[in-house]
Structures are given as C-alpha cells and as structure tokens.
Scaffold this motif. Structure first.
Motif, short mmCIF file in Angstrom:
data_model
loop_
_atom_site.label_atom_id
_atom_site.label_comp_id
_atom_site.label_asym_id
_atom_site.label_seq_id
_atom_site.Cartn_x
_atom_site.Cartn_y
_atom_site.Cartn_z
N LEU A 121 41.15 44.49 31.59
CA LEU A 121 41.92 43.73 32.58
C LEU A 121 41.18 42.44 32.90
O LEU A 121 39.99 42.46 33.24
N ILE A 122 41.88 41.31 32.78
CA ILE A 122 41.29 40.00 33.06
C ILE A 122 41.97 39.43 34.30
O ILE A 122 43.18 39.26 34.33
N GLU A 123 41.18 39.12 35.31
CA GLU A 123 41.73 38.62 36.57
C GLU A 123 40.81 37.55 37.16
O GLU A 123 39.60 37.73 37.24
N ARG A 124 41.39 36.42 37.55
CA ARG A 124 40.58 35.33 38.12
C ARG A 124 40.55 35.36 39.64
O ARG A 124 39.63 34.80 40.25
N ASP A 125 41.57 35.96 40.26
CA ASP A 125 41.66 35.99 41.72
C ASP A 125 40.78 37.11 42.27
O ASP A 125 41.01 38.28 41.98
N ARG A 126 39.79 36.72 43.06
CA ARG A 126 38.85 37.72 43.59
C ARG A 126 39.59 38.76 44.43
O ARG A 126 39.21 39.95 44.43
N ALA A 127 40.67 38.38 45.10
CA ALA A 127 41.41 39.33 45.94
C ALA A 127 42.09 40.41 45.11
O ALA A 127 42.32 41.52 45.60
N GLN A 128 42.41 40.09 43.85
CA GLN A 128 43.07 41.06 42.96
C GLN A 128 42.07 41.82 42.10
O GLN A 128 42.44 42.78 41.42
N GLY A 183 45.99 39.41 34.10
CA GLY A 183 46.68 39.63 35.36
C GLY A 183 46.52 41.05 35.83
O GLY A 183 47.08 41.98 35.23
N ALA A 184 45.77 41.24 36.91
CA ALA A 184 45.50 42.59 37.42
C ALA A 184 46.20 42.83 38.75
O ALA A 184 45.67 43.51 39.63
N GLY A 185 47.38 42.26 38.88
CA GLY A 185 48.20 42.57 40.04
C GLY A 185 48.83 43.94 39.88
O GLY A 185 48.42 44.74 39.04
N ALA A 186 49.84 44.21 40.68
CA ALA A 186 50.48 45.53 40.64
C ALA A 186 51.04 45.82 39.26
O ALA A 186 50.92 46.95 38.76
N VAL A 187 51.64 44.82 38.62
CA VAL A 187 52.22 45.03 37.29
C VAL A 187 51.13 45.30 36.26
O VAL A 187 51.19 46.26 35.49
N VAL A 233 37.22 42.19 33.74
CA VAL A 233 36.58 40.90 33.51
C VAL A 233 37.08 39.92 34.56
O VAL A 233 38.28 39.66 34.66
N HIS A 234 36.13 39.38 35.35
CA HIS A 234 36.50 38.38 36.36
C HIS A 234 36.41 37.01 35.70
O HIS A 234 35.33 36.44 35.55
N ALA A 235 37.57 36.49 35.30
CA ALA A 235 37.59 35.23 34.56
C ALA A 235 39.00 34.65 34.58
O ALA A 235 39.97 35.33 34.92
#
Length: 218
Positions: A28-35, A7-11, A47-49
């Motif tokens: 940092l692992i994030e699946r949402d392209r916007a984040q 989760g690469a949101g604000a938190v 990591v985009h996954a």
C-alpha cells in the motif's frame, strides 16, 4: 502475485484486505499521513510516499509488482500512477479507479490503463440489475470497451423456460459464461435447461448486444 495499491483510503484498504485473504502480497502506497495507518491492514507492506513521484516508486520496488491498482480518490493521480507503472516499470496489469464518470474517456491504454473501474457506473449498474427483469444490463466494461459483461434475468413468461442452452442463437462475439440460479453458480453446458428467474451473464462485444436481446426475446 505481488500487487501495489496507490491510495490507502477506505477503498484501497478494502481491496488490500481482499487480496491478502486470497494469498497475494500487497504493498500500500500512501502520501497522506492521516491515511497512513499500517495497523489497519497489518499483513500489507506500507510505503509512505507520493505514488506520482518516479523516485518513490523506484524505492518501493514497483518493477517487482505483477499488478498495480491506482485507487486514490483523484482521477489525475490515478492516471499518472497508471502511466508510470506501465511505461517506466513495465507492470503487466494496471487497474485504475475512475471517480468521475466524465473522465472515463481518459482511462485507456494511452495512459497505461488495462482495466478502468468506474465506481459510479458500477453502482448504477448494480441498481439497474436489481430492478430490471427481462432486459439486458451492462455491468462492466472490459479491455477498454472491446467487450462488456452484461446480465439479463429471464422473466416468468420467458419462452426459453425448459429449453437447453444450445438453443440460444447467440452472435459470434458473445459467450454465456455463467447462470445464477438461486444460490447456485452454474457453468453452462449445451444441454442444461434454462429456467424463469435465471440470471444469465454474458461477455460480449458492444455491437452485438442487440443480437443477444433478440436471441433472448428481450
């Protein structure tokens, strides 16, 4: 340590920046392209996954991590990440964010969670701590409820003023770990005197909190 954050949101980004500043390696692992914004935390490995997919975690090298933090805004995702990290990759320490306090009961060792952090509960505790003097406030639950971090601010009329720490008749499953006095952080010694306005931090089992209140005259 090598630490993975799902989760690469604000938190997630804020946690990553703090850990990097402390000298840790962060992924940092994030699946949402916007984040997905590597420029926002450039020192981290991105990591985009989907952190809920076993194959994605294998490719990311989850087995090399010492700690995994499930920090998404979805409790279901955080539980799945925690379970995979613990059961499939034997990660030593798994920390999970609880978004909805009604789901806290799920965040246990059965789901691979070593430490559950409830943001709403922590904020409520901080507010209570800020306005409460002379009463015991629970700040954080440790080890799935086996112990709590609790705080009390000694009031102006406390009978403990001037008395040494060793005079506190604390129960067996409680320990005074820190005294906050003004801008000072004091590691308590037996002969250190207590003062009105001191913030006392204890680690204690839940079932002895009333005994702490009695010892402090709360």
């Amino acid at each position: 340590m090598r630490i993975a954050i799902a989760g690469a949101g604000a938190v997630g980004r804020s946690i990553a920046q703090e850990l990097l500043a402390a000298g840790h390696q962060v992924m940092l692992i994030e699946r949402d392209r916007a984040q997905f914004d590597p420029h926002s935390v450039e020192q981290a490995e991105w990591v985009h996954a989907d952190a809920c997919e076993l194959s994605s975690l294998e490719e990311a090298g989850m087995e090399l991590c010492d700690v995994v933090i499930a920090a998404t805004g979805d409790d279901k995702v955080n539980l799945v990440v925690a379970l995979l990290a613990k059961t499939e990759f034997a990660v030593r320490r798994v920390v999970a964010r609880v978004n909805d306090p009604r789901n806290e009961w799920l965040f246990t060792e059965a789901w691979g969670v070593d430490v559950a952090v409830s943001t709403p509960r922590m904020l409520a505790a901080m507010v209570e701590e800020a306005v409460s003097v002379g009463d015991l406030v629970r700040l954080l639950t440790l080890r799935q409820g086996q112990a709590n971090l609790v705080e009390v601010t000694l009031p102006e009329d406390t009978p403990l003023s001037g008395r040494p720490v060793r005079a506190l008749d604390l129960p067996r499953d409680a320990a005074l770990v820190t005294i906050l006095r003004g801008g000072r952080v004091i590691v308590p010694q037996p002969d250190d005197p207590l003062e009105a306005g001191d913030e006392l931090l204890f680690v204690a089992a839940a079932d002895v909190e009333q005994q702490i209140r009695n010892a402090l005259g709360c």
